[in-house]
Design a protein around this motif. Structure first.
Motif, mmCIF file in Angstrom:
data_model
loop_
_atom_site.group_PDB
_atom_site.id
_atom_site.type_symbol
_atom_site.label_atom_id
_atom_site.label_comp_id
_atom_site.label_asym_id
_atom_site.label_seq_id
_atom_site.Cartn_x
_atom_site.Cartn_y
_atom_site.Cartn_z
ATOM 1 N N VAL A 30 -48.431 -33.319 59.176
ATOM 2 C CA VAL A 30 -48.911 -34.339 60.100
ATOM 3 C C VAL A 30 -49.578 -33.736 61.331
ATOM 4 O O VAL A 30 -50.293 -34.426 62.062
ATOM 5 N N GLY A 154 -44.805 -35.981 64.008
ATOM 6 C CA GLY A 154 -45.714 -37.034 64.438
ATOM 7 C C GLY A 154 -45.490 -37.430 65.884
ATOM 8 O O GLY A 154 -46.441 -37.620 66.647
ATOM 9 N N THR A 158 -48.255 -36.656 68.658
ATOM 10 C CA THR A 158 -48.898 -37.820 69.261
ATOM 11 C C THR A 158 -48.722 -37.859 70.774
ATOM 12 O O THR A 158 -49.657 -38.151 71.518
ATOM 13 N N GLN A 309 -52.686 -41.299 56.730
ATOM 14 C CA GLN A 309 -53.481 -41.120 57.940
ATOM 15 C C GLN A 309 -54.971 -41.354 57.696
ATOM 16 O O GLN A 309 -55.642 -41.996 58.511
ATOM 17 N N TYR A 314 -53.149 -44.682 59.797
ATOM 18 C CA TYR A 314 -51.963 -44.515 60.630
ATOM 19 C C TYR A 314 -52.096 -43.237 61.456
ATOM 20 O O TYR A 314 -52.724 -42.269 61.033
ATOM 21 N N ASP A 315 -51.462 -43.231 62.632
ATOM 22 C CA ASP A 315 -51.422 -41.976 63.373
ATOM 23 C C ASP A 315 -50.232 -41.151 62.875
ATOM 24 O O ASP A 315 -49.489 -41.574 61.980
ATOM 25 N N ALA A 316 -50.047 -39.971 63.467
ATOM 26 C CA ALA A 316 -49.020 -39.060 62.975
ATOM 27 C C ALA A 316 -47.624 -39.664 63.075
ATOM 28 O O ALA A 316 -46.793 -39.519 62.166
ATOM 29 N N THR A 319 -47.077 -42.453 60.478
ATOM 30 C CA THR A 319 -46.879 -41.818 59.176
ATOM 31 C C THR A 319 -45.440 -41.348 59.027
ATOM 32 O O THR A 319 -44.801 -41.546 57.982
#
Length: 539
Positions: A30, A154, A158, A309, A314-316, A319
């Motif tokens: 990720v 993630g 992020t 992703q 989806y962002d990290a 996910t």
């Protein structure tokens, strides 16, 4: 003398040590997009950031499993955690892709010390019902941490930086080392025989070459050279791919390893591997099953984060939340395995676990599309994680149940190597299926649209070479091409999931050769007690 509870506190610490290497092996998936943006690394370097760790880790497992028996299992575990923590600091501070790859290699060395040491400590410390519970906790940790890794990675990526995905290992490493000295017992094989250095070198050559070939076959070509490797000013001069040569080296290394080991064993000298262990049916057949099962287990963790992703957007952190369903399933299974581990044959629990894995992956494969709802994937992952929680721990117990304690390091190193080779094969085969399917599907979908041939090739190469990272950028360029790329990557992920289910089905068949009789007693057998005499007394 440590208190009766000390071994259970020690088990928590050992499980935390396993968490370090499992989280690290999944956390990078990720974090890769952020690493690419920050360091500007190439697609080849991306591949090596992910695979250099696995290569070194698998190549050294057998050697360090034997060394643990000689110098002390707790001592090697402490050394491994120290190296792992120090290399994590270096990885967090890396300012180029090449340096990051080098520090990942060092992490692989530390990880190869940690895994077999934890297994052999459990095998030497716990008996009877306690051993079944300990293996259940250990195996569930592996299954759960494989999912917690993406969540943690993630969140750190992020809200902070990908560098903290490595830096987080340091405080955990300090806690582990302190806990090991407080609660874990030291144990080692009696005797002062020297380590078989020639056997160690041959094992590294054989396993390292095999894993390298399995991982890099898709890059360089399985027979003819697709990509010409070069080192400095030297370039590979043949049309033949280097991969067959690497496999030949692995074969010769394996033959040399066996011949040398048998020679030393007949001479009464120490060997890297006690070849007599393979006369034990549970050890021999269990290793075969473990290798096949691992081949299917790791493929879905490779492809799902990329798909979530790059296709679903989806962002990290999101996910990681989806994949958390796998961890929940695994921890639920730990209670089941601990409660029924001595009432039901461990082999039947293994079979139930593998069957649940197959069902879970099939569910994931059936629901995958470019507009799948997250909860549908989570259902499949929960079932899959439940299966991992059942199968992983009990299969380890089946492999090692008849192995003498003084050879537990060799036994655990062998079964760990079998699993790592299986996972490397899974990465190679399922990765090839994933990206080949994506390329084929995208070419077919683009052929239905008026896209020039040169542009079509550029798009296909960009999507495949970037492991799907180029897909989000296509949305502003052309909505039709963007939709085609998302659908094609969904196709590849689906095919990869079904292929993983197929390999797990072969693993299920392999368990038919294991003894499925229910344990007659929770107490260790006489032979186990005799073998345990070389170990320190239980706390």
């Amino acid at each position: 003398m440590k208190s009766p509870r000390a071994k259970w506190y020690g088990l928590i610490v050992i499980s935390l040590a396993v968490s370090l290497i499992i989280v690290d092996s999944t956390i990078v998936n990720v974090a890769i997009p952020s690493i690419v943006d920050d360091l500007g690394i190439s697609s080849t370097q991306v591949q090596w950031v992910q695979e250099s760790y696995t290569l070194v880790f698998a190549a050294l497992l057998l050697m360090f499993g034997t060394i643990a028996d000689r110098i002390g299992r707790r001592r090697l575990l402490v050394i491994g955690v120290t190296i792992f923590g120090a290399s994590s600091v270096l990885a967090a501070l890396a300012w180029t892709g090449d340096l990051l790859i080098g520090f990942r290699v060092l992490q692989g060395v530390g990880g190869a010390m940690i895994l077999p040491s934890t297994l052999s400590i459990i095998n030497a410390t716990f008996r009877g019902r306690d051993r079944a519970i300990a293996f259940a906790v250990w195996g569930s940790t592996i299954g759960g941490m494989a999912a917690v890794g993406p969540v943690l990675g993630g969140w750190l990526t992020t809200y902070f930086s990908w560098r903290w995905a490595f830096g987080i290992n340091v405080p955990f490493g300090i806690v582990i080392i302190i806990g090991l000295y407080l609660w874990a017992l030291e144990s080692r094989e009696k005797g002062t025989q020297r380590i078989d250095l020639v056997g160690a070198a041959l094992s590294v050559i054989a396993s390292g070459a095999l894993v390298f070939g399995l991982i890099e076959g898709r890059t360089y070509g399985w027979w003819l050279a697709d990509t010409v490797p070069d080192i400095g000013s030297w370039t590979w001069p043949f049309d033949l791919s280097p991969i067959p040569v690497v496999f030949l080296i692995a074969l010769l290394g394996l033959i040399g390893f066996i011949a040398w080991g048998v020679h030393r064993e007949r001479a009464g000298k120490s060997t890297m591997l006690a070849f007599g262990l393979f006369s034990i049916a549970s050890f021999r057949n269990g290793n075969i099953a473990a290798m096949i099962v691992s081949l299917g287990e790791y493929g879905i963790i490779l492809s799902l984060p990329l798909w979530l992703q790059n296709v679903l957007g989806y962002d990290a952190l999101q996910t990681g939340y989806v994949i958390l369903a796998l961890a929940i399933g695994s921890f639920v299974a730990s209670g089941f395995a601990g409660s029924f581990g001595n009432r039901i044959s461990p082999v039947w629990i293994v079979r139930m676990g593998i069957l649940a894995e197959i069902v879970g992956i099939v569910i994931v494969g059936l629901v995958i599309s470019s507009d799948t709802r997250w909860w549908l994937i989570a259902i499949g992952l929960f079932v899959y994680g439940f299966g991992i929680g059942l199968a992983t721990a009990q299969l380890t117990g089946v492999v090692l149940k008849d192995v003498p304690v003084e050879q537990s390091g060799q036994g655990s190193g062998t079964q760990s190597t079998s699993r790592q080779i299986g996972s490397a094969l899974g990465i190679a085969v399922l990765g090839t299926i994933l990206f080949s399917s994506v390329g084929t599907s995208l070419e077919a979908r683009l052929a239905e649209n008026p896209v020039p041939e040169s542009v079509k090739s550029q798009i296909v190469d960009a999507v495949v070479d970037s492991a799907g990272n180029a897909i989000p950028g296509l949305e502003k360029r052309d909505a039709t091409i963007y939709a085609a790329a998302r659908d094609a990557f969904s196709d590849g992920t689906r095919f990869s999931a079904f292929a993983a289910a197929g390999f797990l089905a072969f693993g299920l068949l392999a368990t038919l050769r294991l003894d499925s009789r229910r344990p007659e007693s929770a107490e260790p057998s006489a032979s186990s007690e005799l073998a345990a005499s070389a170990a320190p007394p239980a706390p």
